[in-house]
Design an enzyme around this catalytic site. Structure first.
Site, PDB file in Angstrom:
ATOM      1  N   GLY A  75      33.732  41.959  33.723  1.00  0.00           N
ATOM      2  CA  GLY A  75      34.230  42.614  34.948  1.00  0.00           C
ATOM      3  C   GLY A  75      35.273  43.651  34.606  1.00  0.00           C
TER       4      GLY A  75
ATOM      5  N   ALA B 114      35.379  46.756  34.577  1.00  0.00           N
ATOM      6  CA  ALA B 114      35.560  47.940  35.428  1.00  0.00           C
ATOM      7  C   ALA B 114      36.074  47.575  36.812  1.00  0.00           C
ATOM      8  CB  ALA B 114      34.242  48.702  35.549  1.00  0.00           C
TER       9      ALA B 114
ATOM     10  N   GLN C 179      38.859  45.624  39.611  1.00  0.00           N
ATOM     11  CA  GLN C 179      40.296  45.760  39.917  1.00  0.00           C
ATOM     12  C   GLN C 179      41.191  45.058  38.901  1.00  0.00           C
ATOM     13  OE1 GLN C 179      42.204  45.395  43.675  1.00  0.00           O
ATOM     14  NE2 GLN C 179      40.887  43.582  43.876  1.00  0.00           N
ATOM     15  N   ILE C 180      40.893  43.789  38.622  1.00  0.00           N
ATOM     16  CA  ILE C 180      41.751  43.050  37.685  1.00  0.00           C
ATOM     17  C   ILE C 180      41.623  43.665  36.297  1.00  0.00           C
ATOM     18  CG2 ILE C 180      42.163  40.802  36.569  1.00  0.00           C
ATOM     19  CD1 ILE C 180      41.236  39.473  39.171  1.00  0.00           C
TER      20      ILE C 180
ATOM     21  N   ARG D 129      37.455  30.384  48.655  1.00  0.00           N
ATOM     22  CA  ARG D 129      36.964  30.772  47.330  1.00  0.00           C
ATOM     23  C   ARG D 129      35.641  30.072  46.996  1.00  0.00           C
ATOM     24  NH1 ARG D 129      42.516  29.863  46.799  1.00  0.00           N
ATOM     25  NH2 ARG D 129      43.750  31.699  46.315  1.00  0.00           N
TER      26      ARG D 129
ATOM     27  N   VAL E 163      38.673  33.319  35.232  1.00  0.00           N
ATOM     28  CA  VAL E 163      39.468  33.836  36.351  1.00  0.00           C
ATOM     29  C   VAL E 163      38.575  33.956  37.593  1.00  0.00           C
ATOM     30  CG1 VAL E 163      40.773  35.850  37.178  1.00  0.00           C
ATOM     31  CG2 VAL E 163      41.049  35.062  34.820  1.00  0.00           C
TER      32      VAL E 163
ATOM     33  N   ASN F  14      36.293  33.468  40.650  1.00  0.00           N
ATOM     34  CA  ASN F  14      36.322  32.308  41.560  1.00  0.00           C
ATOM     35  C   ASN F  14      34.954  31.774  41.953  1.00  0.00           C
ATOM     36  OD1 ASN F  14      39.070  31.728  41.965  1.00  0.00           O
ATOM     37  ND2 ASN F  14      39.299  33.611  43.170  1.00  0.00           N
TER      38      ASN F  14
ATOM     39  N   ASP G  25      49.163  30.881  40.788  1.00  0.00           N
ATOM     40  CA  ASP G  25      49.713  29.946  41.779  1.00  0.00           C
ATOM     41  C   ASP G  25      51.091  29.447  41.326  1.00  0.00           C
ATOM     42  OD1 ASP G  25      47.102  29.800  43.296  1.00  0.00           O
ATOM     43  OD2 ASP G  25      46.471  29.073  41.350  1.00  0.00           O
TER      44      ASP G  25
ATOM     45  N   ARG H  11      53.528  32.192  41.920  1.00  0.00           N
ATOM     46  CA  ARG H  11      53.780  32.318  43.365  1.00  0.00           C
ATOM     47  C   ARG H  11      54.734  31.226  43.842  1.00  0.00           C
ATOM     48  NH1 ARG H  11      47.366  33.216  44.823  1.00  0.00           N
ATOM     49  NH2 ARG H  11      47.395  35.500  44.767  1.00  0.00           N
TER      50      ARG H  11
ATOM     51  N   HIS I  94      42.244  25.675  42.102  1.00  0.00           N
ATOM     52  CA  HIS I  94      42.761  26.979  42.539  1.00  0.00           C
ATOM     53  C   HIS I  94      42.102  27.271  43.890  1.00  0.00           C
ATOM     54  CE1 HIS I  94      44.028  31.111  42.659  1.00  0.00           C
ATOM     55  NE2 HIS I  94      42.777  31.546  42.642  1.00  0.00           N
TER      56      HIS I  94
HETATM   57  P1  NAD Z   1      36.228  43.393  41.542  1.00  0.00           P
HETATM   58  O1  NAD Z   1      35.076  43.309  42.495  1.00  0.00           O
HETATM   59  O2  NAD Z   1      37.199  44.490  41.672  1.00  0.00           O
HETATM   60  O3  NAD Z   1      35.674  43.433  40.062  1.00  0.00           O
HETATM   61  C1  NAD Z   1      34.742  42.520  39.600  1.00  0.00           C
HETATM   62  C2  NAD Z   1      33.959  43.229  38.522  1.00  0.00           C
HETATM   63  O4  NAD Z   1      33.118  42.249  37.932  1.00  0.00           O
HETATM   64  C3  NAD Z   1      33.051  44.332  39.050  1.00  0.00           C
HETATM   65  O5  NAD Z   1      33.279  45.523  38.312  1.00  0.00           O
HETATM   66  C4  NAD Z   1      31.639  43.793  38.840  1.00  0.00           C
HETATM   67  O6  NAD Z   1      30.706  44.806  38.510  1.00  0.00           O
HETATM   68  C5  NAD Z   1      31.889  42.862  37.667  1.00  0.00           C
HETATM   69  N1  NAD Z   1      30.895  41.792  37.521  1.00  0.00           N
HETATM   70  C6  NAD Z   1      30.283  41.093  38.487  1.00  0.00           C
HETATM   71  N2  NAD Z   1      29.422  40.224  37.925  1.00  0.00           N
HETATM   72  C7  NAD Z   1      29.536  40.356  36.593  1.00  0.00           C
HETATM   73  C8  NAD Z   1      28.881  39.771  35.492  1.00  0.00           C
HETATM   74  N3  NAD Z   1      27.934  38.839  35.642  1.00  0.00           N
HETATM   75  N4  NAD Z   1      29.221  40.177  34.245  1.00  0.00           N
HETATM   76  C9  NAD Z   1      30.155  41.128  34.063  1.00  0.00           C
HETATM   77  N5  NAD Z   1      30.795  41.740  35.069  1.00  0.00           N
HETATM   78  C10 NAD Z   1      30.479  41.359  36.320  1.00  0.00           C
HETATM   79  O7  NAD Z   1      36.939  41.947  41.587  1.00  0.00           O
HETATM   80  P2  NAD Z   1      38.388  41.574  41.048  1.00  0.00           P
HETATM   81  O8  NAD Z   1      39.361  41.829  42.125  1.00  0.00           O
HETATM   82  O9  NAD Z   1      38.583  42.155  39.708  1.00  0.00           O
HETATM   83  O10 NAD Z   1      38.233  39.978  40.964  1.00  0.00           O
HETATM   84  C11 NAD Z   1      37.373  39.384  40.027  1.00  0.00           C
HETATM   85  C12 NAD Z   1      37.308  37.876  40.261  1.00  0.00           C
HETATM   86  O11 NAD Z   1      38.584  37.285  39.998  1.00  0.00           O
HETATM   87  C13 NAD Z   1      36.944  37.457  41.676  1.00  0.00           C
HETATM   88  O12 NAD Z   1      36.060  36.356  41.618  1.00  0.00           O
HETATM   89  C14 NAD Z   1      38.272  37.034  42.264  1.00  0.00           C
HETATM   90  O13 NAD Z   1      38.113  36.132  43.337  1.00  0.00           O
HETATM   91  C15 NAD Z   1      38.898  36.376  41.063  1.00  0.00           C
HETATM   92  N6  NAD Z   1      40.354  36.187  41.103  1.00  0.00           N
HETATM   93  C16 NAD Z   1      40.860  35.017  40.602  1.00  0.00           C
HETATM   94  C17 NAD Z   1      42.213  34.806  40.583  1.00  0.00           C
HETATM   95  C18 NAD Z   1      42.791  33.525  40.054  1.00  0.00           C
HETATM   96  O14 NAD Z   1      44.008  33.314  40.223  1.00  0.00           O
HETATM   97  N7  NAD Z   1      42.046  32.645  39.413  1.00  0.00           N
HETATM   98  C19 NAD Z   1      43.084  35.801  41.058  1.00  0.00           C
HETATM   99  C20 NAD Z   1      42.550  36.988  41.553  1.00  0.00           C
HETATM  100  C21 NAD Z   1      41.166  37.174  41.575  1.00  0.00           C
HETATM  101  C1  LMR Z   2      44.061  34.785  44.484  1.00  0.00           C
HETATM  102  O1  LMR Z   2      44.556  33.665  44.463  1.00  0.00           O
HETATM  103  O2  LMR Z   2      44.723  35.804  44.818  1.00  0.00           O
HETATM  104  C2  LMR Z   2      42.636  34.968  44.056  1.00  0.00           C
HETATM  105  O3  LMR Z   2      42.034  33.745  43.776  1.00  0.00           O
HETATM  106  C3  LMR Z   2      41.843  35.783  45.013  1.00  0.00           C
HETATM  107  C4  LMR Z   2      41.520  35.010  46.264  1.00  0.00           C
HETATM  108  O4  LMR Z   2      40.342  34.953  46.633  1.00  0.00           O
HETATM  109  O5  LMR Z   2      42.446  34.493  46.896  1.00  0.00           O
END
Ligand code: NAD
Ligand code: LMR
Length: 331
Positions: A12, A14, A16-17, A101, A132, A134, A162, A165, A190
């Site tokens: 992932g 490309a 946001q994270i 989630r 990471v 979800n 968490d 936070r 989570h």
């Molecule tokens: P995003 O949509 O901005 O980016 C996700 C990227 O993953 C996209 O570029 C997409 O093309 C890519 N992707 C999707 N499936 C894929 C695969 N099979 N292989 C490789 N790349 C793939 O999302 P984001 O904001 O970066 O969030 C990513 C994930 O992290 C989400 O599931 C979000 O819920 C989770 N998240 C978890 C936590 C945590 O605390 N655990 C915190 C924030 C976000």
């Molecule tokens: C978070 O805790 O910010 C991430 O898991 C994104 C979500 O879906 O809440």
């Protein structure tokens, strides 16, 4: 002598994270200021995603980071995980407003079958995997089951956001700085059932219930705020948390590599060994100390009150329910 470069895969990349995370890895914030890295950037085989990944790679090049030795951009997971030392599994769909989630489980869960297998077959034999995407606990369970040749201890899911936070909320209420909050455990999933354990937390060296007299706040709004913080950010931004998530992943990996100070611990979702009544084999968040040599252990013998027990059990029940939904993905 400069150490050999670490190979670090980010899925992932490309997204946001990924955008917030990659410059921090490449500048040494995750693995230290002397540790060169080779980044394996993995995206889906889709024209738009790969074009965006190309842009991210250009930006990384343009930073001329001294520690960044090389970079690979790919949608082939076998190539992407080849010889990697760390696999950071971020890529997956985020939830939108009004979703929980685990509403993502059917869509995201299968991603971690193929990735687990590719890590098993192609990564370094001591590769560490952090999930990471979800619902991260259960996705981690899926990846771990599909990588049977790697030790279960090499798999973790991220509850550090968490923890951070919870520390910020407790510090604000106590009128102190968040660095004065230690021993902060997130128990369980989570998710909205997680239990941020203010009872074992220390605020300026004092147990949470002593440092904050407002019991009603501790037992209800505090817990709810931490449980619902992800949803609050999605509501406000229209997008899920990104740089705070990337920051938590930096903290998570750094603190698994460095020795945890004896008096403290961090929250990590790891494979349960039955500690604290959490059934063995579930990926659940615990208080964890790292030994600085690649190992870690669940902190034993913390007091668990009836108040805490009820909440930990509820979160564990949710993890069991999630596992039952994806049972067929566990191989
Ligand atoms: P995003 O949509 O901005 O980016 C996700 C990227 O993953 C996209 O570029 C997409 O093309 C890519 N992707 C999707 N499936 C894929 C695969 N099979 N292989 C490789 N790349 C793939 O999302 P984001 O904001 O970066 O969030 C990513 C994930 O992290 C989400 O599931 C979000 O819920 C989770 N998240 C978890 C936590 C945590 O605390 N655990 C915190 C924030 C976000
Ligand atoms: C978070 O805790 O910010 C991430 O898991 C994104 C979500 O879906 O809440």
């Amino acid at each position: 002598m400069t150490p050999a470069p670490l190979r670090v895969a980010v899925t992932g990349a490309a997204g946001q994270i990924g955008y917030a995370l990659l410059p921090r890895i490449a500048s040494g914030q995750m693995f230290g200021p002397d540790q060169p890295v080779i980044l394996h950037l993995i995206e889906i085989p889709n024209e738009k995603a790969m074009a965006a990944l190309g842009g991210v790679a250009m930006e990384l090049e343009d930073c001329a980071f001294p520690l960044l030795q090389d970079m690979l951009c790919t949608s082939d997971i076998n190539a992407g995980f080849k010889d990697v030392d760390w696999a950071l599994l971020v890529g997956s769909k985020p939830r939108g407003p009004g979703m929980e989630r685990n509403d993502l489980i059917k869509e995201n869960g299968p991603i971690f079958v193929g990735q687990g297998k590719a890590i098993n077959d192609h990564a370094s034999s001591d590769c560490r995997t952090v999930v990471v995407g979800n619902p991260c606990n259960t996705n981690c369970l899926i990846a771990m089951h599909n990588a049977p040749d790697l030790p279960d201890a090499n798999f973790s899911a991220m509850t550090r956001l968490d923890e951070n936070r919870a520390k910020a909320q407790l510090a604000a209420k106590a009128g102190t700085h968040h660095t004065a909050v230690a021993n902060m455990t997130i128990w369980g999933n989570h998710s909205a059932t997680q239990f941020p354990d203010f009872e074992n937390a220390r605020i300026d060296g004092r147990p949470g219930r002593e440092a904050i007299a407002d019991v009603v706040w501790l037992e209800t709004p505090f817990i709810k705020t931490v449980q619902q913080r992800g949803a609050a950010i999605i509501k406000a931004r229209g997008l899920s948390s990104a740089f705070s998530a990337a920051n938590a992943l930096i903290d998570h990996v750094r603190d698994l590599r460095e020795k945890t100070p004896d008096a403290d611990w961090h929250s990590v979702a790891v494979c349960s060994d039955g500690s604290y009544g959490v059934p063995s084999g579930l990926i659940s968040s615990f208080p964890v100390r790292a030994d600085g040599k690649g190992g870690w252990a669940i902190v034993p013998d913390l007091p668990v009150s009836d108040f805490a027990r009820e909440r930990i059990d509820a979160s564990v029940a949710e993890l069991q329910q999630e596992r039952s939904v994806i049972q067929e993905l566990l191989g």
